[in-house]
Enzyme design. Structure first.
Site, PDB file in Angstrom:
ATOM      1  N   LYS A 107       0.872  -1.180   0.000  1.00  0.00           N
ATOM      2  CA  LYS A 107       0.000   0.000   0.000  1.00  0.00           C
ATOM      3  C   LYS A 107       0.896   1.213   0.000  1.00  0.00           C
ATOM      4  O   LYS A 107       2.039   1.171   0.474  1.00  0.00           O
ATOM      5  CB  LYS A 107      -0.885   0.024   1.247  1.00  0.00           C
ATOM      6  CG  LYS A 107      -2.204   0.727   1.023  1.00  0.00           C
ATOM      7  CD  LYS A 107      -3.160  -0.171   0.252  1.00  0.00           C
ATOM      8  CE  LYS A 107      -4.492   0.452   0.017  1.00  0.00           C
ATOM      9  NZ  LYS A 107      -5.457  -0.537  -0.496  1.00  0.00           N
TER      10      LYS A 107
HETATM   11  P1  NAD Z   1     -13.099   6.991  -3.232  1.00  0.00           P
HETATM   12  O1  NAD Z   1     -12.117   8.032  -2.890  1.00  0.00           O
HETATM   13  O2  NAD Z   1     -13.478   6.766  -4.648  1.00  0.00           O
HETATM   14  O3  NAD Z   1     -14.458   7.280  -2.411  1.00  0.00           O
HETATM   15  C1  NAD Z   1     -14.506   7.392  -1.030  1.00  0.00           C
HETATM   16  C2  NAD Z   1     -15.906   7.835  -0.640  1.00  0.00           C
HETATM   17  O4  NAD Z   1     -16.020   7.803   0.771  1.00  0.00           O
HETATM   18  C3  NAD Z   1     -16.236   9.272  -1.076  1.00  0.00           C
HETATM   19  O5  NAD Z   1     -17.593   9.332  -1.465  1.00  0.00           O
HETATM   20  C4  NAD Z   1     -16.001  10.060   0.211  1.00  0.00           C
HETATM   21  O6  NAD Z   1     -16.726  11.284   0.232  1.00  0.00           O
HETATM   22  C5  NAD Z   1     -16.521   9.067   1.210  1.00  0.00           C
HETATM   23  N1  NAD Z   1     -16.091   9.292   2.577  1.00  0.00           N
HETATM   24  C6  NAD Z   1     -14.871   9.662   3.038  1.00  0.00           C
HETATM   25  N2  NAD Z   1     -14.905   9.783   4.371  1.00  0.00           N
HETATM   26  C7  NAD Z   1     -16.164   9.455   4.757  1.00  0.00           C
HETATM   27  C8  NAD Z   1     -16.817   9.391   6.004  1.00  0.00           C
HETATM   28  N3  NAD Z   1     -16.172   9.651   7.133  1.00  0.00           N
HETATM   29  N4  NAD Z   1     -18.126   9.008   6.037  1.00  0.00           N
HETATM   30  C9  NAD Z   1     -18.790   8.724   4.890  1.00  0.00           C
HETATM   31  N5  NAD Z   1     -18.222   8.765   3.681  1.00  0.00           N
HETATM   32  C10 NAD Z   1     -16.926   9.136   3.618  1.00  0.00           C
HETATM   33  O7  NAD Z   1     -12.565   5.641  -2.563  1.00  0.00           O
HETATM   34  P2  NAD Z   1     -12.902   4.138  -2.964  1.00  0.00           P
HETATM   35  O8  NAD Z   1     -11.900   3.700  -3.951  1.00  0.00           O
HETATM   36  O9  NAD Z   1     -14.348   4.006  -3.254  1.00  0.00           O
HETATM   37  O10 NAD Z   1     -12.534   3.381  -1.595  1.00  0.00           O
HETATM   38  C11 NAD Z   1     -13.460   3.277  -0.530  1.00  0.00           C
HETATM   39  C12 NAD Z   1     -13.013   2.170   0.408  1.00  0.00           C
HETATM   40  O11 NAD Z   1     -12.936   0.934  -0.333  1.00  0.00           O
HETATM   41  C13 NAD Z   1     -11.629   2.359   1.028  1.00  0.00           C
HETATM   42  O12 NAD Z   1     -11.622   1.777   2.311  1.00  0.00           O
HETATM   43  C14 NAD Z   1     -10.729   1.567   0.107  1.00  0.00           C
HETATM   44  O13 NAD Z   1      -9.527   1.170   0.739  1.00  0.00           O
HETATM   45  C15 NAD Z   1     -11.635   0.390  -0.189  1.00  0.00           C
HETATM   46  N6  NAD Z   1     -11.277  -0.336  -1.389  1.00  0.00           N
HETATM   47  C16 NAD Z   1     -11.234   0.278  -2.606  1.00  0.00           C
HETATM   48  C17 NAD Z   1     -10.930  -0.457  -3.743  1.00  0.00           C
HETATM   49  C18 NAD Z   1     -10.928   0.159  -5.122  1.00  0.00           C
HETATM   50  O14 NAD Z   1     -10.783  -0.593  -6.089  1.00  0.00           O
HETATM   51  N7  NAD Z   1     -11.115   1.456  -5.279  1.00  0.00           N
HETATM   52  C19 NAD Z   1     -10.645  -1.834  -3.636  1.00  0.00           C
HETATM   53  C20 NAD Z   1     -10.725  -2.442  -2.379  1.00  0.00           C
HETATM   54  C21 NAD Z   1     -11.046  -1.679  -1.270  1.00  0.00           C
END
Ligand code: NAD
Length: 420
Positions: A107
């Protein structure tokens, strides 16, 4: 170890210790499995639009190198620390091993709020980060991908910066790139699609009727928005709650998720979206629904609210949304709440990233149908293994999922031995 000292890293270690106890892993192997193999911190000076120079802190952690190169996303978030990066890298290790991918976990990221930078500043910072990482990463060493706060455009800047330094196009250095420069069909949607595949699988097992079921999704970014849209449009659930970092909306009659997506596309957030009541974001998690999908930040299901959850399925789209003290409560509520643990639930992202890497190395393109079919096949296999292990050993789904992952890494370490 002080460089990793941080609440999230302690949480990842506490989860690991539970698994190490369950697997009776001796002292000699525990630390070797738990601590990252390598970590680097970099200082990133950037010319800002106002003429000033600002420095940012960047990190990359490679958790273990036993099964192949490391693989992991890049997070741009103001509070990012070395410890949080290490925790996320450790979870990636167990996730990749559970899906049987030939990777160790990694990461990285920068402590920055990307929304506060102009496009020029964001590009300069992204390129500087990749340039600093060049001695540390590579298509056979460590492959980056997107995570919170990063997107396809940033992956394209990473790929371009690395390629310029090599003197030829190296698309395999990052995944989650635009399809036009060697990204794969279906990567952007992969994590959300995988979350929904597993929710449908669990609903099927629990004999729940999707047409009569409701869902609440926390986070409306890559994972949350794709999951919410797919749950509503493909699976037929009624989405009664959505939230992002700015607003939480509840509507028992159902929210038009496509309208929410268009609103976010235009405004960048859910603030002022008027299709329901604006509620306390913390309360949204404990409101009544059949499926709850935390898809934003870590540690939102805690010892304080785990007793209050009113969902039938908890599908962990985010990494680390549930703390170990919440797990103890959820273990007692196993017949009320069916947990799909993060390392299984959100594995779609890294699985399709793996497909993207393989296609890049072979200079060969797969269709979206091929990608999605292969993704669902791996998720199905992992799901069956986790459920079977949990039933046979009377353990939680999280313990079962992590144990399968940890066991595979341990077995590989034992086979390879310890050099010298
Ligand atoms: P992103 O940046 O596209 O979106 C994050 C979202 O969460 C946004 O809408 C943001 O406004 C919201 N957010 C942030 N803080 C918040 C809070 N305190 N309460 C409510 N909403 C909040 O990120 P993403 O890629 O969608 O990732 C989201 C989660 O999924 C993370 O934990 C990430 O590690 C995990 N994840 C992502 C992927 C991927 O392929 N993108 C894969 C596996 C896991």
């Amino acid at each position: 170890m002080t460089i990793y000292d941080d609440d999230v890293f302690r949480m990842a270690c506490a989860q690991f210790e539970v698994i190490a106890d369950y697997l009776s892993i001796g002292k000699n192997h525990r630390e070797r499995l738990m601590y990252p193999k390598r970590a680097v911190a970099v200082t990133l000076p950037v010319h800002m639009d106002d003429g000033s120079t600002k420095t940012f802190q960047g990190y990359r952690v490679q958790h273990h190198l036993t099964l192949g190169p490391t693989k992991g996303g890049t997070r741009f978030a103001p509070s990012l620390s070395m410890g949080e990066t290490a925790a996320l890298a450790m979870w990636m290790s167990w996730k990749c091993a559970l899906a049987n991918l030939p990777y160790g976990g990694a990461k990285g990221g920068i402590a920055v709020d990307p929304a506060k930078l102009s496009r020029t500043e964001l590009e300069a910072l992204s390129r500087r980060y990749m340039q600093e990482m060049i001695p540390f990463v590579g298509p056979h060493t460590d492959i980056m991908g997107p995570d919170m706060g990063t997107n396809e455009q940033i992956m394209a800047w990473f790929m371009d910066t690395y390629s310029v330094y090599q003197g030829y196009a190296v698309s395999e250095i990052v995944t989650g790139k635009p399809v036009s420069i060697g990204g794969t069909e279906g990567r952007r949607e992969a994590t959300g699609r995988g979350v929904v595949y597993l929710i449908e699988r669990a609903m099927n097992m629990l004999k729940m009727d999707s047409e009569k079921s409701t869902a609440i999704v926390q986070g409306f970014g890559n994972v949350g928005s794709v999951a919410a849209l797919s749950l509503a449009l493909k699976s037929g659930l009624k989405i009664v709650g959505i939230s992002d970092a700015h607003a939480a909306i509840y509507n028992p009659k159902g929210i038009d998720v496509e309208a929410a997506e268009q609103h976010v596309h235009k405004k960048g957030h859910l603030r002022a979206f008027d299709q329901g009541d604006h509620v306390d974001p913390n309360e949204l998690l404990t409101m009544k629904c059949d499926v709850l999908v935390p898809a934003a930040v870590d540690r939102v299901i805690t010892g304080k609210n785990a007793r209050k959850l009113q969902c039938r399925i908890l599908a962990e789209g985010a990494n680390g949304p549930t703390t170990p003290d919440a797990d103890l409560i959820l273990e007692k509520r196993w017949d009320e709440i069916f947990v799909i643990p993060d390392i299984l639930c959100n594995a779609g992202g890294v699985i399709v990233s793996y497909f993207e890497w393989v296609q890049g190395l072979q200079s060969f393109r797969w269709t979206e149908t091929e990608v999605t079919d292969k993704l669902f096949r791996i998720l199905e296999h992992s799901f069956i293994q986790v459920i079977r292990r949990a039933k046979e050993h009377k353990i939680s789904h999280r313990t079962a999922a992590m144990a399968i992952g940890v066991e595979r890494v341990l077995k590989a370490k034992m086979m390879r031995g310890l050099f010298p």
